[in-house]
Write a protein that holds these residues in place. Structure first.
Motif, PDB file in Angstrom:
ATOM      1  N   ALA A 140      -3.824 -17.601   7.870  1.00 22.40           N
ATOM      2  CA  ALA A 140      -4.106 -18.801   8.188  1.00 22.40           C
ATOM      3  C   ALA A 140      -4.978 -18.915   8.141  1.00 22.40           C
ATOM      4  N   SER A 141      -6.125 -18.136   7.502  1.00 25.40           N
ATOM      5  CA  SER A 141      -7.655 -18.563   7.694  1.00 25.40           C
ATOM      6  C   SER A 141      -7.864 -18.590   6.176  1.00 25.40           C
ATOM      7  N   GLY A 142      -7.023 -17.435   5.345  1.00 18.47           N
ATOM      8  CA  GLY A 142      -7.625 -17.534   4.012  1.00 18.47           C
ATOM      9  C   GLY A 142      -8.324 -16.501   3.715  1.00 18.47           C
ATOM     10  N   GLN A 143      -8.161 -15.293   4.236  1.00 15.88           N
ATOM     11  CA  GLN A 143      -9.021 -14.312   4.009  1.00 15.88           C
ATOM     12  C   GLN A 143      -8.435 -13.938   3.268  1.00 15.88           C
ATOM     13  N   PHE A 144      -6.428 -13.216   3.937  1.00 16.17           N
ATOM     14  CA  PHE A 144      -6.419 -11.334   3.386  1.00 16.17           C
ATOM     15  C   PHE A 144      -4.750 -12.647   2.444  1.00 16.17           C
ATOM     16  N   ARG A 145      -4.598 -12.076   1.415  1.00 17.55           N
ATOM     17  CA  ARG A 145      -3.225 -11.935   0.765  1.00 17.55           C
ATOM     18  C   ARG A 145      -1.916 -12.314   1.605  1.00 17.55           C
ATOM     19  N   ASP A 146      -0.948 -12.521   1.242  1.00 14.01           N
ATOM     20  CA  ASP A 146       0.687 -12.355   2.066  1.00 14.01           C
ATOM     21  C   ASP A 146       1.233 -11.014   1.403  1.00 14.01           C
ATOM     22  N   ILE A 147       0.208  -9.546   2.172  1.00 14.75           N
ATOM     23  CA  ILE A 147       1.800  -9.094   1.512  1.00 14.75           C
ATOM     24  C   ILE A 147       2.346  -7.878   3.282  1.00 14.75           C
ATOM     25  N   PRO A 148       3.585  -7.693   2.830  1.00 13.81           N
ATOM     26  CA  PRO A 148       4.284  -7.304   4.366  1.00 13.81           C
ATOM     27  C   PRO A 148       3.287  -6.472   5.058  1.00 13.81           C
ATOM     28  N   PRO A 149       3.700  -6.925   6.830  1.00 15.48           N
ATOM     29  CA  PRO A 149       2.674  -5.492   7.914  1.00 15.48           C
ATOM     30  C   PRO A 149       3.418  -4.140   7.618  1.00 15.48           C
ATOM     31  N   MET A 150       3.377  -4.357   6.943  1.00 11.47           N
ATOM     32  CA  MET A 150       4.682  -2.617   6.878  1.00 11.47           C
ATOM     33  C   MET A 150       4.053  -2.024   6.243  1.00 11.47           C
ATOM     34  N   HIS A 151       3.783  -2.204   4.751  1.00  8.83           N
ATOM     35  CA  HIS A 151       2.827  -2.441   3.912  1.00  8.83           C
ATOM     36  C   HIS A 151       0.777  -1.181   3.951  1.00  8.83           C
ATOM     37  N   LEU A 152       0.888  -2.767   5.045  1.00  8.60           N
ATOM     38  CA  LEU A 152      -0.640  -2.418   5.000  1.00  8.60           C
ATOM     39  C   LEU A 152      -0.281  -0.991   6.196  1.00  8.60           C
ATOM     40  N   PHE A 153       0.760  -0.995   7.154  1.00  7.19           N
ATOM     41  CA  PHE A 153       0.071  -0.286   8.443  1.00  7.19           C
ATOM     42  C   PHE A 153       0.786   0.839   7.563  1.00  7.19           C
ATOM     43  N   PHE A 154       1.647   1.115   6.387  1.00  4.27           N
ATOM     44  CA  PHE A 154       1.617   2.193   6.052  1.00  4.27           C
ATOM     45  C   PHE A 154       0.075   3.038   5.324  1.00  4.27           C
ATOM     46  N   ILE A 155       0.074   2.320   4.366  1.00  5.57           N
ATOM     47  CA  ILE A 155      -1.261   2.191   3.257  1.00  5.57           C
ATOM     48  C   ILE A 155      -2.328   2.628   4.281  1.00  5.57           C
ATOM     49  N   VAL A 156      -2.334   1.967   5.144  1.00 11.41           N
ATOM     50  CA  VAL A 156      -3.733   2.179   6.576  1.00 11.41           C
ATOM     51  C   VAL A 156      -3.647   3.045   7.182  1.00 11.41           C
ATOM     52  N   THR A 157      -3.087   4.018   8.131  1.00  9.43           N
ATOM     53  CA  THR A 157      -2.545   4.966   8.193  1.00  9.43           C
ATOM     54  C   THR A 157      -2.199   5.867   7.253  1.00  9.43           C
ATOM     55  N   GLY A 158      -2.156   5.871   6.466  1.00 12.61           N
ATOM     56  CA  GLY A 158      -1.889   7.395   5.568  1.00 12.61           C
ATOM     57  C   GLY A 158      -2.488   7.418   5.048  1.00 12.61           C
ATOM     58  N   ALA A 159      -3.607   6.854   4.591  1.00 12.00           N
ATOM     59  CA  ALA A 159      -4.505   7.320   4.204  1.00 12.00           C
ATOM     60  C   ALA A 159      -6.613   7.405   4.794  1.00 12.00           C
ATOM     61  N   SER A 160      -5.914   7.109   6.076  1.00 11.27           N
ATOM     62  CA  SER A 160      -6.819   7.258   7.080  1.00 11.27           C
ATOM     63  C   SER A 160      -6.817   8.926   7.178  1.00 11.27           C
ATOM     64  N   ASP A 161      -5.739   9.344   6.953  1.00 13.06           N
ATOM     65  CA  ASP A 161      -5.893  11.042   7.779  1.00 13.06           C
ATOM     66  C   ASP A 161      -5.916  11.997   7.005  1.00 13.06           C
ATOM     67  N   GLN A 162      -6.042  11.679   5.961  1.00 17.26           N
ATOM     68  CA  GLN A 162      -5.937  12.568   4.851  1.00 17.26           C
ATOM     69  C   GLN A 162      -7.538  13.817   4.441  1.00 17.26           C
ATOM     70  N   LEU A 163      -8.195  12.932   5.014  1.00 17.84           N
ATOM     71  CA  LEU A 163      -9.853  13.510   4.532  1.00 17.84           C
ATOM     72  C   LEU A 163      -9.605  15.130   5.880  1.00 17.84           C
ATOM     73  N   PHE A 164      -8.263  14.854   7.124  1.00 19.75           N
ATOM     74  CA  PHE A 164      -8.223  16.013   8.167  1.00 19.75           C
ATOM     75  C   PHE A 164      -6.940  16.497   7.442  1.00 19.75           C
ATOM     76  N   TYR A 165      -5.802  16.331   6.978  1.00 18.87           N
ATOM     77  CA  TYR A 165      -4.624  16.474   6.387  1.00 18.87           C
ATOM     78  C   TYR A 165      -5.273  17.422   5.435  1.00 18.87           C
TER      79      TYR A 165
END
Lengths: 210, 210
Positions: A140-165
């Motif tokens: 809405a504020s013109g900052q983000f590209r419009d991608i599905p929330p599910m994709h952002l959920f998976f990409i963020v949570t998938g990448a964030s735990d790898q340093l420990f996993y």
């Protein structure tokens, strides 16, 4: 640790320590009882069964992260800043509880629908809502590209735990352990890649110091 | 399937199917024997032990992915195109074998140093090398920002398997199964976010149609 809440806390702490040491969410009642130096019956008395204990751990570890999530949603900040704060907090949550994603995965698989249902209500749905709200604000504020929330959920949570996993692969890269510096560097890269890829005006990436 | 290679293949296939059905890399010799309708002794005859069988599955599933990786490294293409092709291939590899990351993780934890050592030689080191070479090429040509290869390794492999690892959460997003369309959309988002975040000249993101 004679009183009931202390004993619950002690047994939960023991189970977390086993999961961290084994680098797995597969932990048995008898392992927990043995390390805690108590009988499996005591674990059953306090938590009903193993699922009850694991769920209590999930609630304990997740409560802090979810409270932060709700505060973050209500803050008067641009979506890009909220997402940056969220990623940094998420990596720290996985550092404290590296078994978190695997435990959530295991609990969802439970044949007990009440157990798996609770994981959805307490974790998955609030997280999904967060990504939906943040993306809607950013678009809405013109900052983000419009991608599905599910994709952002998976990409963020998938990448964030790898340093420990993947901590058992660090030596290939000449790193012996995850220090605060190693973690900070990783947060910087994850934030830089994800925000950089999500922003409509990539010039903003430089201005906001990715 | 009387001959030896066919029986090996059949037992490996049975074990993969169990891992996919259970959505877990935790599989016992007796489960495999029961589903294959043979004795555990036959599994032991062909693979030595469970670790031997799991390692054979890992080699089978990984061989194709690693052969593609080597071809890709040698292609005369810009680094950004190589990375795009790699991400798309990786998501497909996880679609075929959603247990791959967990199996690698499990095998590295093996107390048998020969087993864990082989996983490093066959998988982790070639993948690490790939990210190192691709990043060096992309940085040298001025396309990529300079981030540690380890970070790109973790972010790409962490994000790429989530569509399958988290398939039990898809319904929260109104999706009932991973169709080819769902997979393609996910590949587009992962590629868009990671390449978009990695490129120095983000205007190029539009030109190369993220």
């Amino acid at each position: 640790m004679g009183s009931r809440p202390d004993m619950r806390e002690y047994l939960m702490q023991t189970a977390s320590e086993i999961m961290i040491a084994k680098d797995s969410s597969e932990v048995s009642l008898s392992e927990i009882a043995e390390k805690a130096n108590h009988s499996p019956a005591l674990v059953q008395y306090h938590f009903g069964n193993k699922q009850g204990l694991l769920h209590a751990i999930l609630e304990r570890d997740g409560r802090r992260a979810l409270a932060q999530l709700h505060e973050l949603m209500d803050l008067d900040l641009p979506a890009v800043e909220k997402l940056r704060i969220h990623i940094s907090g998420l990596v720290s949550a996985y550092q404290r509880a590296p078994y978190l994603n695997r435990l959530i995965h295991y609990m969802i698989q439970s044949e007990d629908q009440e157990v798996s249902g609770k994981v959805f209500t307490v974790f998955i749905e609030p997280l999904a809502k967060f990504y939906e709200v943040i993306l809607a604000e950013g678009v809405a504020s013109g900052q983000f590209r419009d991608i599905p929330p599910m994709h952002l959920f998976f990409i963020v949570t998938g990448a964030s735990d790898q340093l420990f996993y993947r901590s058992n692969t660090l030596r290939v890269f000449g790193i012996s352990e995850v220090t605060e510096e190693v973690k900070k560097d990783y947060v910087r890269s994850v934030t830089g890649i994800i925000l950089g890829g999500l922003l409509v005006d990539p010039g903003a990436a430089a201005r906001i110091q990715l």
